[in-house]
Design an enzyme around this catalytic site. Structure first.
Site, PDB file in Angstrom:
ATOM      1  N   LYS A  59       0.846  -1.200   0.000  1.00 50.89           N
ATOM      2  CA  LYS A  59       0.000   0.000   0.000  1.00 50.89           C
ATOM      3  C   LYS A  59       0.880   1.248   0.000  1.00 50.89           C
ATOM      4  CE  LYS A  59      -2.302   1.663   3.624  1.00 50.89           C
ATOM      5  NZ  LYS A  59      -1.972   3.100   3.508  1.00 50.89           N
ATOM      6  N   THR A  60       0.546   2.157  -0.920  1.00 49.24           N
ATOM      7  CA  THR A  60       1.331   3.397  -1.049  1.00 49.24           C
ATOM      8  C   THR A  60       0.455   4.616  -0.751  1.00 49.24           C
ATOM      9  OG1 THR A  60       0.766   3.384  -3.404  1.00 49.24           O
ATOM     10  CG2 THR A  60       2.920   2.507  -2.800  1.00 49.24           C
ATOM     11  N   LYS A  96      -7.920   7.436  -1.074  1.00 50.17           N
ATOM     12  CA  LYS A  96      -9.135   7.907  -0.362  1.00 50.17           C
ATOM     13  C   LYS A  96      -9.829   9.032  -1.125  1.00 50.17           C
ATOM     14  CE  LYS A  96      -7.692   6.627   4.333  1.00 50.17           C
ATOM     15  NZ  LYS A  96      -6.253   6.298   4.152  1.00 50.17           N
ATOM     16  N   PHE A  97     -10.278   8.707  -2.333  1.00 51.65           N
ATOM     17  CA  PHE A  97     -11.029   9.685  -3.126  1.00 51.65           C
ATOM     18  C   PHE A  97     -12.283  10.102  -2.352  1.00 51.65           C
ATOM     19  CE2 PHE A  97      -8.638   7.350  -6.386  1.00 51.65           C
ATOM     20  CZ  PHE A  97      -8.086   8.422  -7.077  1.00 51.65           C
ATOM     21  N   ALA A  98     -12.669  11.367  -2.523  1.00 54.51           N
ATOM     22  CA  ALA A  98     -13.811  11.860  -1.728  1.00 54.51           C
ATOM     23  C   ALA A  98     -14.524  13.014  -2.412  1.00 54.51           C
ATOM     24  CB  ALA A  98     -13.312  12.304  -0.353  1.00 54.51           C
ATOM     25  N   THR A 103     -14.927  14.848 -10.807  1.00 57.70           N
ATOM     26  CA  THR A 103     -13.629  15.256 -10.259  1.00 57.70           C
ATOM     27  C   THR A 103     -12.736  14.055  -9.969  1.00 57.70           C
ATOM     28  OG1 THR A 103     -14.633  17.233  -9.329  1.00 57.70           O
ATOM     29  CG2 THR A 103     -12.521  16.566  -8.386  1.00 57.70           C
ATOM     30  N   SER A 156     -10.070   3.431  11.335  1.00 59.33           N
ATOM     31  CA  SER A 156      -9.455   2.900  12.552  1.00 59.33           C
ATOM     32  C   SER A 156      -9.278   3.994  13.603  1.00 59.33           C
ATOM     33  CB  SER A 156      -8.079   2.317  12.215  1.00 59.33           C
ATOM     34  OG  SER A 156      -7.260   3.310  11.609  1.00 59.33           O
ATOM     35  N   GLY A 236       1.574  -0.715   8.864  1.00 64.62           N
ATOM     36  CA  GLY A 236       2.553   0.284   8.467  1.00 64.62           C
ATOM     37  C   GLY A 236       3.703   0.334   9.439  1.00 64.62           C
TER      38      GLY A 236
HETATM   39  O1  6AU Z   1       0.004   0.987  10.629  1.00 67.28           O
HETATM   40  P1  6AU Z   1       0.088   2.481  10.555  1.00 67.28           P
HETATM   41  O2  6AU Z   1      -0.734   3.175  11.611  1.00 67.28           O
HETATM   42  O3  6AU Z   1       1.486   3.001  10.486  1.00 67.28           O
HETATM   43  O4  6AU Z   1      -0.510   2.890   9.120  1.00 67.28           O
HETATM   44  C1  6AU Z   1      -1.856   2.693   8.781  1.00 67.28           C
HETATM   45  C2  6AU Z   1      -2.096   3.026   7.335  1.00 67.28           C
HETATM   46  C3  6AU Z   1      -1.924   4.512   6.981  1.00 67.28           C
HETATM   47  C4  6AU Z   1      -3.338   5.066   6.932  1.00 67.28           C
HETATM   48  O5  6AU Z   1      -3.477   6.072   5.954  1.00 67.28           O
HETATM   49  C5  6AU Z   1      -4.170   3.831   6.551  1.00 67.28           C
HETATM   50  O6  6AU Z   1      -3.440   2.694   7.010  1.00 67.28           O
HETATM   51  N1  6AU Z   1      -5.535   3.780   7.123  1.00 67.28           N
HETATM   52  C6  6AU Z   1      -6.661   3.580   6.310  1.00 67.28           C
HETATM   53  C7  6AU Z   1      -6.628   3.096   4.944  1.00 67.28           C
HETATM   54  C8  6AU Z   1      -5.765   2.035   4.539  1.00 67.28           C
HETATM   55  O7  6AU Z   1      -7.469   3.432   4.147  1.00 67.28           O
HETATM   56  C9  6AU Z   1      -7.933   3.724   6.848  1.00 67.28           C
HETATM   57  C10 6AU Z   1      -8.086   3.847   8.238  1.00 67.28           C
HETATM   58  O8  6AU Z   1      -9.201   3.822   8.747  1.00 67.28           O
HETATM   59  N2  6AU Z   1      -6.972   3.913   9.016  1.00 67.28           N
HETATM   60  C11 6AU Z   1      -5.701   3.885   8.495  1.00 67.28           C
HETATM   61  O9  6AU Z   1      -4.738   3.928   9.288  1.00 67.28           O
HETATM   62  O10 6AU Z   1      -1.346   4.572   5.697  1.00 67.28           O
END
Ligand code: 6AU
Length: 266
Positions: A59-60, A96-98, A103, A156, A236
Site C-alpha cells: 500500500k502506497t 481515499k477519493f472523496a 472530479t 481505525s 505500516g
Molecule cells: O500501521 P500504521 O498506523 O502506520 O498505518 C496505517 C495506514 C496509513 C493510513 O493512511 C491507513 O493505514 N488507514 C486507512 C486506509 C488504509 O485506508 C484507513 C483507516 O481507517 N486507518 C488507516 O490507518 O497509511
C-alpha cells in the site's frame, strides 16, 4: 464473517482483482498488506524487494513522496510494478477519493500520478454518493486492466464517523457495482447476501502499540482476523518502523495466517 477459505473464494469472487488478491493470499499463505508511508522512493523499493515474498499487497501514499518531476514518478511506478510482478503482490494506492464523480475521474486517471495506470486497488469515501464509484469505474474501464475499489466503511481512528449506519449505507452503495467494488476498509467482516463476497482490508494493526497519539487505534492480527472476521491486515509503522522489517513482517504474516486458520477451523 466468511468461514470459506481464501482459495475457494479466489475462484468465486465477483471481481477480477478480488480473485487475483485471494489467489495470491492462498498461494503465498499471507494476508499481510504492508503500508509504505515513507518519503523515500529508494527505501520503499528496497523494502519491497525484501518484503515481497511475505506480502499479498503493498500500500502506497504516492503524494507523500518528493518527486523531482513526472519522469521520476513514472520511473518509480514502473519499478513498483516490476517488483509486484516479480514477487507476486498487488499494489494499492491509498488515495481515499472523496469528491464528485467528474472530479475523481480526473484525479484517478490524470494529474501527475496517473494512479489508475499502475495501482490495482484504490479506495474511496462514500460521502459524495454513488457518483464517486461511477466516476472511478469509467477510468478503470478505460485503462483496460483489472482494477478494484475498496469503500471506506469504518476507519481505525478515534472518533471517526464511520461504522454502524454509515457502514450500512456504504454497503448499499457498494451493491450498486459488485464488479468494481471488491470490498471495504473496515474493522469488521461485512455479512454477504446471496453471491456476495466483500474483502475486508483492515488498518490499525500493530503487535506492540495501542495507538500513536494522533488518533490511530491499534488491534492485533488475532482480534481483527479471527475474532472480527477481516481478511487482510494492513500494517505500516509496526513493520517499517521496526529495527528488522523482514523478521517483523514475518511475525505479522505468521500471526495473520494463524488467526485465519483458527477462524476457518472454528
Ligand atoms: O500501521 P500504521 O498506523 O502506520 O498505518 C496505517 C495506514 C496509513 C493510513 O493512511 C491507513 O493505514 N488507514 C486507512 C486506509 C488504509 O485506508 C484507513 C483507516 O481507517 N486507518 C488507516 O490507518 O497509511
Amino acid at each position: 464473517m466468511s468461514a470459506l477459505t481464501y482459495s475457494s473464494r479466489a475462484t468465486t469472487h465477483p471481481t477480477e482483482v478480488g480473485r487475483n488478491l485471494l489467489s495470491i493470499i492462498a498461494e503465498k499463505q499471507t494476508n499481510l498488506c504492508v503500508s509504505l508511508d515513507l518519503a523515500d522512493t529508494e527505501k520503499i523499493l528496497s523494502l519491497l524487494d525484501t518484503l515481497g515474498p511475505l506480502i499479498c499487497c503493498a500500500k502506497t501514499h504516492v503524494d507523500i513522496l518528493p518527486f523531482s518531476g513526472p519522469d521520476a514518478i513514472s520511473a518509480f511506478t514502473d519499478r513498483l510494478a516490476a517488483l509486484a510482478k516479480q514477487h507476486n503482490f498487488l499494489i494499492f494506492e491509498d488515495r481515499k477519493f472523496a469528491d464528485i464523480g467528474s472530479t475523481v475521474k480526473a484525479q484517478y486517471g490524470g494529474g501527475v500520478y496517473k494512479i489508475a495506470q499502475w495501482s490495482h486497488i484504490t479506495n474511496a469515501h462514500s460521502v459524495p454518493g454513488p457518483g464517486i464509484i461511477a466516476g472511478l469505474k469509467e477510468v478503470a474501464q478505460e485503462v483496460g486492466q483489472p482494477r478494484g475499489l475498496l469503500m471506506l466503511g469504518e476507519m481505525s481512528s478515534k472518533g471517526n464517523l464511520g461504522g454502524g449506519e454509515y457502514l450500512q449505507k456504504t454497503l448499499e452503495m457498494a451493491r450498486g457495482d459488485k464488479e468494481f467494488v471488491m470490498g471495504f476498509i473496515a474493522q469488521c467482516a461485512i455479512p454477504p447476501q446471496d453471491g456476495e463476497d466483500w474483502i475486508v482490508m483492515t488498518p490499525g494493526v500493530n503487535l506492540g502499540s495501542k495507538g500513536d497519539g494522533l488518533g490511530q487505534q491499534y488491534n492485533t492480527p488475532d482480534l481483527v482476523v479471527r475474532e472480527k472476521g477481516c481478511d487482510v491486515i494492513i500494517v505500516g509503522r509496526g513493520i517499517i518502523g521496526a529495527a528488522d522489517p523482514k523478521a517483523t513482517a514475518e511475525e505479522y504474516r505468521k500471526a495473520g495466517w494463524e488467526a485465519y486458520e483458527k477462524r476457518i477451523a472454528a
